[in-house]
Design a protein around this motif. Structure first.
Motif, PDB file in Angstrom:
ATOM      1  N   GLU A  34       0.844  -1.206   0.000  1.00  0.00           N
ATOM      2  CA  GLU A  34       0.000   0.000   0.000  1.00  0.00           C
ATOM      3  C   GLU A  34       0.872   1.246   0.000  1.00  0.00           C
ATOM      4  OE1 GLU A  34      -3.932  -1.343   2.562  1.00  0.00           O
ATOM      5  OE2 GLU A  34      -2.045  -1.083   3.629  1.00  0.00           O
ATOM      6  N   GLN A  35       1.908   1.196   0.817  1.00  0.00           N
ATOM      7  CA  GLN A  35       2.808   2.341   0.920  1.00  0.00           C
ATOM      8  C   GLN A  35       3.459   2.637  -0.440  1.00  0.00           C
ATOM      9  OE1 GLN A  35       5.370   2.336   4.325  1.00  0.00           O
ATOM     10  NE2 GLN A  35       7.002   3.374   3.206  1.00  0.00           N
ATOM     11  N   ALA A  36       3.940   1.576  -1.076  1.00  0.00           N
ATOM     12  CA  ALA A  36       4.602   1.766  -2.371  1.00  0.00           C
ATOM     13  C   ALA A  36       3.653   2.384  -3.386  1.00  0.00           C
ATOM     14  CB  ALA A  36       5.147   0.431  -2.878  1.00  0.00           C
ATOM     15  N   SER A  37       2.398   1.984  -3.349  1.00  0.00           N
ATOM     16  CA  SER A  37       1.486   2.510  -4.363  1.00  0.00           C
ATOM     17  C   SER A  37       1.147   3.980  -4.109  1.00  0.00           C
ATOM     18  CB  SER A  37       0.249   1.615  -4.503  1.00  0.00           C
ATOM     19  OG  SER A  37      -0.786   2.089  -3.712  1.00  0.00           O
ATOM     20  N   ILE A  38       1.066   4.376  -2.841  1.00  0.00           N
ATOM     21  CA  ILE A  38       0.857   5.800  -2.533  1.00  0.00           C
ATOM     22  C   ILE A  38       2.071   6.612  -2.986  1.00  0.00           C
ATOM     23  CG2 ILE A  38       0.687   7.480  -0.638  1.00  0.00           C
ATOM     24  CD1 ILE A  38      -1.909   6.096  -1.046  1.00  0.00           C
ATOM     25  N   GLU A  39       3.258   6.067  -2.713  1.00  0.00           N
ATOM     26  CA  GLU A  39       4.473   6.795  -3.081  1.00  0.00           C
ATOM     27  C   GLU A  39       4.561   6.997  -4.596  1.00  0.00           C
ATOM     28  OE1 GLU A  39       7.123   5.348   0.758  1.00  0.00           O
ATOM     29  OE2 GLU A  39       7.775   4.783  -1.262  1.00  0.00           O
ATOM     30  N   GLN A  40       4.183   5.941  -5.322  1.00  0.00           N
ATOM     31  CA  GLN A  40       4.178   6.038  -6.783  1.00  0.00           C
ATOM     32  C   GLN A  40       3.206   7.116  -7.257  1.00  0.00           C
ATOM     33  OE1 GLN A  40       3.284   2.165  -8.392  1.00  0.00           O
ATOM     34  NE2 GLN A  40       5.421   1.550  -8.014  1.00  0.00           N
ATOM     35  N   ALA A  41       2.012   7.087  -6.661  1.00  0.00           N
ATOM     36  CA  ALA A  41       0.987   8.059  -7.059  1.00  0.00           C
ATOM     37  C   ALA A  41       1.482   9.485  -6.801  1.00  0.00           C
ATOM     38  CB  ALA A  41      -0.315   7.792  -6.304  1.00  0.00           C
ATOM     39  N   LEU A  42       2.178   9.662  -5.670  1.00  0.00           N
ATOM     40  CA  LEU A  42       2.694  10.988  -5.343  1.00  0.00           C
ATOM     41  C   LEU A  42       3.692  11.464  -6.398  1.00  0.00           C
ATOM     42  CD1 LEU A  42       3.172  13.381  -3.322  1.00  0.00           C
ATOM     43  CD2 LEU A  42       5.020  12.008  -2.358  1.00  0.00           C
ATOM     44  N   VAL A  43       4.653  10.616  -6.690  1.00  0.00           N
ATOM     45  CA  VAL A  43       5.698  11.002  -7.634  1.00  0.00           C
ATOM     46  C   VAL A  43       5.115  11.218  -9.035  1.00  0.00           C
ATOM     47  CG1 VAL A  43       7.867  10.272  -8.717  1.00  0.00           C
ATOM     48  CG2 VAL A  43       7.487   9.897  -6.264  1.00  0.00           C
ATOM     49  N   ALA A  44       4.101  10.432  -9.369  1.00  0.00           N
ATOM     50  CA  ALA A  44       3.474  10.558 -10.690  1.00  0.00           C
ATOM     51  C   ALA A  44       2.558  11.780 -10.780  1.00  0.00           C
ATOM     52  CB  ALA A  44       2.694   9.288 -11.017  1.00  0.00           C
ATOM     53  N   GLY A  45       2.403  12.491  -9.663  1.00  0.00           N
ATOM     54  CA  GLY A  45       1.560  13.686  -9.692  1.00  0.00           C
ATOM     55  C   GLY A  45       0.068  13.378  -9.677  1.00  0.00           C
ATOM     56  N   GLU A  46      -0.298  12.227  -9.136  1.00  0.00           N
ATOM     57  CA  GLU A  46      -1.715  11.841  -9.150  1.00  0.00           C
ATOM     58  C   GLU A  46      -2.461  12.231  -7.872  1.00  0.00           C
ATOM     59  OE1 GLU A  46      -0.581   7.968 -11.859  1.00  0.00           O
ATOM     60  OE2 GLU A  46      -1.410   7.676  -9.855  1.00  0.00           O
ATOM     61  N   LEU A  47      -1.734  12.738  -6.885  1.00  0.00           N
ATOM     62  CA  LEU A  47      -2.397  13.046  -5.615  1.00  0.00           C
ATOM     63  C   LEU A  47      -2.607  14.550  -5.444  1.00  0.00           C
ATOM     64  CD1 LEU A  47      -0.591  10.787  -2.967  1.00  0.00           C
ATOM     65  CD2 LEU A  47      -2.824  10.402  -4.037  1.00  0.00           C
ATOM     66  N   ASP A  48      -3.795  14.922  -4.935  1.00  0.00           N
ATOM     67  CA  ASP A  48      -4.040  16.314  -4.553  1.00  0.00           C
ATOM     68  C   ASP A  48      -3.584  16.559  -3.121  1.00  0.00           C
ATOM     69  OD1 ASP A  48      -5.371  17.010  -6.985  1.00  0.00           O
ATOM     70  OD2 ASP A  48      -7.123  15.893  -6.264  1.00  0.00           O
ATOM     71  N   LEU A  49      -3.803  15.541  -2.276  1.00  0.00           N
ATOM     72  CA  LEU A  49      -3.479  15.693  -0.853  1.00  0.00           C
ATOM     73  C   LEU A  49      -2.859  14.414  -0.331  1.00  0.00           C
ATOM     74  CD1 LEU A  49      -6.717  17.499   0.241  1.00  0.00           C
ATOM     75  CD2 LEU A  49      -4.474  18.172   1.104  1.00  0.00           C
ATOM     76  N   LEU A  50      -1.827  14.596   0.505  1.00  0.00           N
ATOM     77  CA  LEU A  50      -1.187  13.446   1.141  1.00  0.00           C
ATOM     78  C   LEU A  50      -1.053  13.733   2.631  1.00  0.00           C
ATOM     79  CD1 LEU A  50       0.374  10.737   0.989  1.00  0.00           C
ATOM     80  CD2 LEU A  50       2.450  12.098   0.614  1.00  0.00           C
ATOM     81  N   TYR A  51      -1.658  12.871   3.452  1.00  0.00           N
ATOM     82  CA  TYR A  51      -1.546  13.008   4.911  1.00  0.00           C
ATOM     83  C   TYR A  51      -0.367  12.170   5.381  1.00  0.00           C
ATOM     84  CZ  TYR A  51      -6.078  15.306   5.022  1.00  0.00           C
ATOM     85  OH  TYR A  51      -7.101  16.196   4.833  1.00  0.00           O
ATOM     86  N   ILE A  52       0.471  12.790   6.192  1.00  0.00           N
ATOM     87  CA  ILE A  52       1.669  12.084   6.672  1.00  0.00           C
ATOM     88  C   ILE A  52       1.781  12.220   8.192  1.00  0.00           C
ATOM     89  CG2 ILE A  52       4.185  11.971   6.597  1.00  0.00           C
ATOM     90  CD1 ILE A  52       4.288  12.831   3.866  1.00  0.00           C
ATOM     91  N   ALA A  53       2.126  11.115   8.857  1.00  0.00           N
ATOM     92  CA  ALA A  53       2.381  11.169  10.302  1.00  0.00           C
ATOM     93  C   ALA A  53       3.730  11.869  10.531  1.00  0.00           C
ATOM     94  CB  ALA A  53       2.419   9.755  10.865  1.00  0.00           C
ATOM     95  N   PRO A  54       3.841  12.677  11.585  1.00  0.00           N
ATOM     96  CA  PRO A  54       5.062  13.478  11.776  1.00  0.00           C
ATOM     97  C   PRO A  54       6.339  12.636  11.858  1.00  0.00           C
ATOM     98  CG  PRO A  54       3.622  13.587  13.709  1.00  0.00           C
ATOM     99  CD  PRO A  54       2.840  12.948  12.624  1.00  0.00           C
TER     100      PRO A  54
END
Ligand code: ADP
Ligand code: ZN
Length: 520
Positions: free
Chosen positions: A95-115
């Motif tokens: 799951e983590q890898a797929s979110i990271e891919q989406a981020l780099v590919a510019g597919e995400l508007d918002l990403l929530y991250i734990a501090p």
């Protein structure tokens, strides 16, 4: 699709207009400026970073300590057609890898991250590979070492300014006295940020604080009289007590559920879900419950134990009435609360400086309990708003407090503390004043004291009230190293020497204020 903030507000979020100063905040950040937003709970902070994230190119990164809520937030955004994801410890590697891919590919508007993620070089590298719209640092008061929500991971967030100098940053919180505000600016390098400080007043919340004599009974009475069919939260200090009170309320016919950090995760999740989705649920909880909970129609917040500070009290009571309709913040308060909290603070392992700061916060809380003028004024004054008129919607405004000249009684009480050696608790001191003869009196030979039996004009409850007020006003200090014995404070001198008089609150039984609360 238009990237105008107002268009996004209306077409994506379905609201017709901004609540000031949302528009100004959004404008600042959308144009690349930094912002510090101090806005009460329920004020509408989320849109302040969600909309600029959509209006700007790239992904908005939201740093939030509320890991348990990330899934809900992302789901809610998905329903609005916003592409959002989160990175925290609950994700599987895939799951983590797929979110990271989406981020780099510019597919995400918002990403929530734990501090804690941002302390990993890996995450920083990842963010460097993506196009970023902004950083939103939610619950920014967690950076303050003086606050009750301090998180060490927040201290690292200062590095965002150096690592990503071109990405605007917006820090948001609902709790910030002047000192915390300065600390946020300093630690997060927000010296250039525009500050937006929104009024703290919550006029629809009626504040009431009543002396504690039979808390269970008082609570049931309050609920029956004023909130028989409402949703609300009852805060208690201990886990055990939340369970006890929840089952007591159940036996009285209420839909009450316990909530504390010691319950199994699935019980907590299901109780929280029921509270959010069903009507008429009473959550009996420790302070573990509530941060980030968005339920607009909470009609009351009841405290059976004293919060540690006005910040905590304000934040907890602020969960009532977010929809703007009348709501009640009701609390019972007794001398035992003061002893218990003082001892907890003394035993905590913070530095001396930290303990003194905590003690000052508790004193401000006690000040609110014992005040004879408008409670809202005291509260708002503490948050820096000094020119509010008496509110007409708190117990002291609705039923002006009866005061009496307590000078003579206070002198007797203080002398008794002094003559018995400044080491006894209230019960024993009251026994001396009333001339009781019991084992302890005899053991210490206290019939010999000149103040033995000189307090017959008041009963035990009235004496307890005198002692409580003397502690709250700083004439007496609780000896936290020992067993809650009372000591004189320097401040007593003038009173004992007859240079000063003192007006005390006359304790009243919890007055029924149903009528006045409903006609607001
Ligand atoms: P906070 O984070 O400040 O506690 P939220 O962002 O959760 O507050 O907003 C509280 C509630 O107010 C939410 O239900 C949100 O959808 C609503 N809200 C926020 N801004 C507006 C607006 N401009 N118009 C209508 N409702 C709004
Ligand atoms: Zn008032």
């Amino acid at each position: 699709m238009s990237h105008e903030p107002l268009h996004i507000l209306q077409h994506t979020f379905g609201y017709s207009a901004f609540r000031p100063p949302q528009d100004e905040i959004i404008d600042t950040v959308t144009h690349g400026g930094d912002a510090l937003v101090i806005m009460p709970t329920g004020g509408g902070k989320s849109l302040c970073y969600q909309i600029p994230s959509l209006a700007r190119a790239g992904c908005g990164v939201v740093i939030s300590p509320l890991i348990a809520l990330m899934q809900d937030q992302v789901d809610a955004l998905a329903q609005l057609g916003v592409s959002a994801g989160y990175l925290n410890s609950t994700l599987s590697p895939t799951e983590q890898a797929s979110i990271e891919q989406a981020l780099v590919a510019g597919e995400l508007d918002l990403l929530y991250i734990a501090p804690e993620r941002l302390n990993q070089a890996r995450t920083i590298n990842l963010l460097h590979q993506a196009r970023l719209a902004l950083f939103a640092i939610d619950e920014a008061h967690c950076v303050s070492q003086w606050g009750h929500d301090f998180r060490a991971d927040y201290l690292q967030l200062g590095l965002l300014a150096e690592e990503f100098p071109d990405v605007p940053r917006i820090a948001l919180t609902a709790t910030a006295d002047a000192r915390t505000q300065q600390e946020i600016i300093h630690r997060l390098h927000l010296e250039q940020a525009r500050a937006f400080i929104v009024g703290f007043d919550r006029p629809n919340i009626q504040y009431r604080i009543t002396p504690k004599n039979n808390p269970k009974k008082q609570l049931v009475q309050f609920l029956r009289n004023e909130h028989p069919e409402d949703s609300g939260i009852v805060y208690c200090l201990s886990r055990k007590k939340t369970e006890e009170i929840a089952s007591h309320l159940q036996s009285e016919g209420f839909n009450a559920l316990p909530y504390h950090a010691g319950l199994p995760a699935e019980v907590r999740a299901s109780n929280q879900a029921r509270f959010l989705r069903e009507d008429q649920i009473i959550m009996v909880a420790t302070v573990a419950f509530g941060m980030g909970i968005d339920k607009p129609d909470v009609r009351f917040v009841a405290h059976l134990d004293l919060p540690k500070s006005l910040e905590a009290y304000y934040q907890e009571t602020g969960r009532a009435g977010r929809d703007g309709n009348p709501a009640t913040a009701w609390m019972t308060y007794g001398y035992q609360d003061v002893i218990l909290l003082s001892q907890m603070m003394a035993q905590s392992d913070g530095s001396l400086e930290h303990k003194i700061a905590e003690r000052q916060k508790l004193d401000a809380m006690l000040g609110l309990c014992e005040v004879t003028s408008c409670r809202r004024q005291v509260l708002l004054n503490y948050f820096g708003e000094r020119d509010h008129a008496p509110c007409g919607n708190c117990d002291t405004c609705l039923t002006p407090v009866d005061t009496w000249d307590g000078t003579e009684a206070a002198r007797k009480a203080l002398s008794t503390v002094y003559r018995s050696g400044q080491r006894f608790g209230v019960s024993h001191l009251v026994d001396i004043l009333l001339g009781k003869s019991n084992d302890k009196i005899i053991q210490f030979d206290h019939q010999q004291l000149s103040t033995y039996g000189i307090g017959a004009e008041l009963d035990a409850n009235q004496w307890r009230s005198v002692f409580r007020q003397l502690v709250a006003r700083g004439y007496l200090a609780v000896d936290t190293a020992g067993f809650g014995g009372l000591k004189l404070d320097e401040k007593c001198r003038a009173l004992l020497k007859g240079e000063e008089t003192i007006e005390l609150r006359r304790d009243v039984k919890d007055i029924k204020q149903r009528k006045s609360s409903r006609t607001q």
